[in-house]
Design a protein around this motif. Structure first.
Motif, PDB file in Angstrom:
ATOM      1  N   CYS A  25      -6.680  -8.778   6.499  1.00 38.80           N
ATOM      2  CA  CYS A  25      -7.380  -8.244   5.321  1.00 38.80           C
ATOM      3  C   CYS A  25      -6.424  -7.894   4.186  1.00 38.80           C
ATOM      4  CB  CYS A  25      -8.149  -6.974   5.685  1.00 38.80           C
ATOM      5  SG  CYS A  25      -9.563  -7.244   6.737  1.00 38.80           S
ATOM      6  N   ILE A  26      -5.153  -7.663   4.538  1.00 34.36           N
ATOM      7  CA  ILE A  26      -4.206  -7.141   3.552  1.00 34.36           C
ATOM      8  C   ILE A  26      -3.316  -8.262   3.038  1.00 34.36           C
ATOM      9  CG2 ILE A  26      -2.368  -5.479   3.159  1.00 34.36           C
ATOM     10  CD1 ILE A  26      -3.632  -3.885   5.513  1.00 34.36           C
ATOM     11  N   ALA A  27      -3.351  -8.484   1.727  1.00 34.17           N
ATOM     12  CA  ALA A  27      -2.535  -9.518   1.104  1.00 34.17           C
ATOM     13  C   ALA A  27      -1.129  -9.001   0.810  1.00 34.17           C
ATOM     14  CB  ALA A  27      -3.200  -9.999  -0.194  1.00 34.17           C
ATOM     15  N   ASP A  28      -1.025  -7.706   0.460  1.00 32.57           N
ATOM     16  CA  ASP A  28       0.251  -7.170   0.009  1.00 32.57           C
ATOM     17  C   ASP A  28       0.158  -5.647  -0.025  1.00 32.57           C
ATOM     18  OD1 ASP A  28       2.840  -7.156  -0.996  1.00 32.57           O
ATOM     19  OD2 ASP A  28       2.327  -8.069  -2.924  1.00 32.57           O
ATOM     20  N   VAL A  29       1.293  -4.980   0.029  1.00 26.07           N
ATOM     21  CA  VAL A  29       1.367  -3.543  -0.221  1.00 26.07           C
ATOM     22  C   VAL A  29       2.436  -3.365  -1.287  1.00 26.07           C
ATOM     23  CG1 VAL A  29       1.922  -1.264   0.720  1.00 26.07           C
ATOM     24  CG2 VAL A  29       0.650  -2.907   2.115  1.00 26.07           C
ATOM     25  N   VAL A  30       2.053  -2.714  -2.394  1.00 24.88           N
ATOM     26  CA  VAL A  30       2.967  -2.562  -3.535  1.00 24.88           C
ATOM     27  C   VAL A  30       3.068  -1.088  -3.915  1.00 24.88           C
ATOM     28  CG1 VAL A  30       2.513  -4.885  -4.416  1.00 24.88           C
ATOM     29  CG2 VAL A  30       1.104  -2.979  -5.210  1.00 24.88           C
ATOM     30  N   ASP A  31       4.120  -0.760  -4.670  1.00 26.56           N
ATOM     31  CA  ASP A  31       4.276   0.600  -5.168  1.00 26.56           C
ATOM     32  C   ASP A  31       3.084   0.953  -6.049  1.00 26.56           C
ATOM     33  OD1 ASP A  31       6.705   0.900  -3.892  1.00 26.56           O
ATOM     34  OD2 ASP A  31       7.881   0.336  -5.660  1.00 26.56           O
ATOM     35  N   TYR A  32       2.750   2.239  -6.063  1.00 25.28           N
ATOM     36  CA  TYR A  32       1.631   2.691  -6.892  1.00 25.28           C
ATOM     37  C   TYR A  32       1.977   2.492  -8.366  1.00 25.28           C
ATOM     38  CZ  TYR A  32      -2.025   5.476  -8.944  1.00 25.28           C
ATOM     39  OH  TYR A  32      -3.097   5.869  -9.690  1.00 25.28           O
ATOM     40  N   SER A  33       1.045   1.960  -9.123  1.00 28.69           N
ATOM     41  CA  SER A  33       1.176   1.912 -10.576  1.00 28.69           C
ATOM     42  C   SER A  33      -0.138   2.398 -11.152  1.00 28.69           C
ATOM     43  CB  SER A  33       1.490   0.496 -11.061  1.00 28.69           C
ATOM     44  OG  SER A  33       0.474  -0.401 -10.656  1.00 28.69           O
ATOM     45  N   ARG A  34      -0.046   3.129 -12.241  1.00 30.91           N
ATOM     46  CA  ARG A  34      -1.235   3.715 -12.842  1.00 30.91           C
ATOM     47  C   ARG A  34      -2.141   2.607 -13.381  1.00 30.91           C
ATOM     48  NH1 ARG A  34      -1.959   9.065 -16.221  1.00 30.91           N
ATOM     49  NH2 ARG A  34      -0.647   9.761 -14.529  1.00 30.91           N
ATOM     50  N   PRO A  35      -3.412   2.623 -12.989  1.00 31.64           N
ATOM     51  CA  PRO A  35      -4.326   1.579 -13.461  1.00 31.64           C
ATOM     52  C   PRO A  35      -4.744   1.806 -14.904  1.00 31.64           C
ATOM     53  CG  PRO A  35      -5.501   3.162 -12.106  1.00 31.64           C
ATOM     54  CD  PRO A  35      -4.052   3.554 -12.066  1.00 31.64           C
ATOM     55  N   SER A  36      -5.192   0.733 -15.559  1.00 29.75           N
ATOM     56  CA  SER A  36      -5.764   0.867 -16.896  1.00 29.75           C
ATOM     57  C   SER A  36      -7.282   0.778 -16.754  1.00 29.75           C
ATOM     58  CB  SER A  36      -5.250  -0.248 -17.804  1.00 29.75           C
ATOM     59  OG  SER A  36      -5.593  -1.504 -17.259  1.00 29.75           O
ATOM     60  N   GLY A  37      -7.994   1.422 -17.663  1.00 28.60           N
ATOM     61  CA  GLY A  37      -9.464   1.391 -17.602  1.00 28.60           C
ATOM     62  C   GLY A  37      -9.963   2.471 -16.668  1.00 28.60           C
ATOM     63  N   GLY A  38     -10.943   2.134 -15.851  1.00 35.37           N
ATOM     64  CA  GLY A  38     -11.538   3.121 -14.958  1.00 35.37           C
ATOM     65  C   GLY A  38     -12.978   3.371 -15.361  1.00 35.37           C
ATOM     66  N   SER A  39     -13.650   4.217 -14.613  1.00 34.90           N
ATOM     67  CA  SER A  39     -15.068   4.467 -14.852  1.00 34.90           C
ATOM     68  C   SER A  39     -15.363   5.952 -14.710  1.00 34.90           C
ATOM     69  CB  SER A  39     -15.909   3.665 -13.857  1.00 34.90           C
ATOM     70  OG  SER A  39     -17.257   4.067 -13.906  1.00 34.90           O
ATOM     71  N   GLN A  40     -16.002   6.536 -15.714  1.00 37.46           N
ATOM     72  CA  GLN A  40     -16.382   7.944 -15.631  1.00 37.46           C
ATOM     73  C   GLN A  40     -17.571   8.137 -14.684  1.00 37.46           C
ATOM     74  OE1 GLN A  40     -14.686  10.624 -16.782  1.00 37.46           O
ATOM     75  NE2 GLN A  40     -13.199   9.009 -17.212  1.00 37.46           N
ATOM     76  N   GLU A  41     -18.508   7.173 -14.678  1.00 38.48           N
ATOM     77  CA  GLU A  41     -19.703   7.303 -13.836  1.00 38.48           C
ATOM     78  C   GLU A  41     -19.362   7.045 -12.375  1.00 38.48           C
ATOM     79  OE1 GLU A  41     -20.222   4.342 -16.462  1.00 38.48           O
ATOM     80  OE2 GLU A  41     -19.709   6.198 -17.504  1.00 38.48           O
TER      81      GLU A  41
END
Length: 155
Positions: A25-41
């Motif tokens: 199921c897992i393609a890769d594990v990478v360091d955390y990076s802050r995402p852009s966008g997101g959803s308030q709802e």
């Protein structure tokens, strides 16, 4: 070495209970990076990250499962997941995890179902289990991907 009948698995460290997944199921594990966008709802949808030149949606399993989630920690990483449903619009997505997944070669006797009266599974889990005496959850990836796909299609 894996025995015949064993399943290559990963125990994924999370803020609450670790998740148990097939290694495939897992393609890769990478360091955390802050995402852009997101959803308030839909607070479980954290936004999008860049992975190998692709834009990949990022989710919080804890939030979609009805639990608490602190977005940032020193051990946070991102597990890039293969779509388990074969959805061409969503070939990959990211899930925030806490640390490095542990590789396990599991046999049928290594996993015990937890009695439901002792531990109620969350809305995004198929079941709660014990893996070699470690409490874990098996996520409902199909339902999770359907929710994510519906959110992205509506956007």
């Amino acid at each position: 070495m894996a025995h015949a009948g064993s399943l290559k698995s990963r125990l994924i460290p999370m803020q609450q209970k670790p998740l148990l997944l097939p290694a495939s199921c897992i393609a890769d594990v990478v360091d955390y990076s802050r995402p852009s966008g997101g959803s308030q709802e839909n607070k479980w949808f954290l936004g999008e990250i860049d992975w190998r030149g692709q834009t990949v949606p990022l989710i919080s399993f804890e939030r979609i499962n009805g639990g608490r989630f602190a977005e940032f920690s020193a051990t946070a990483r991102i597990a890039v997941m293969h779509s388990s449903t074969g959805n061409e619009q969503l070939p990959f997505y990211g899930m925030v995890i806490q640390g490095i997944p542990q590789e396990l070669d599991l046999n049928a006797g290594d996993i015990q179902l937890v009695n439901e009266t002792d531990s109620i599974a969350g809305s995004a889990e198929t079941s709660r289990v014990t893996v070699r005496d470690i409490p874990a959850a098996i996520p409902d990836l199909e339902q999770l991907e359907q929710q994510l796909s519906a959110l992205l299609t509506a956007a």
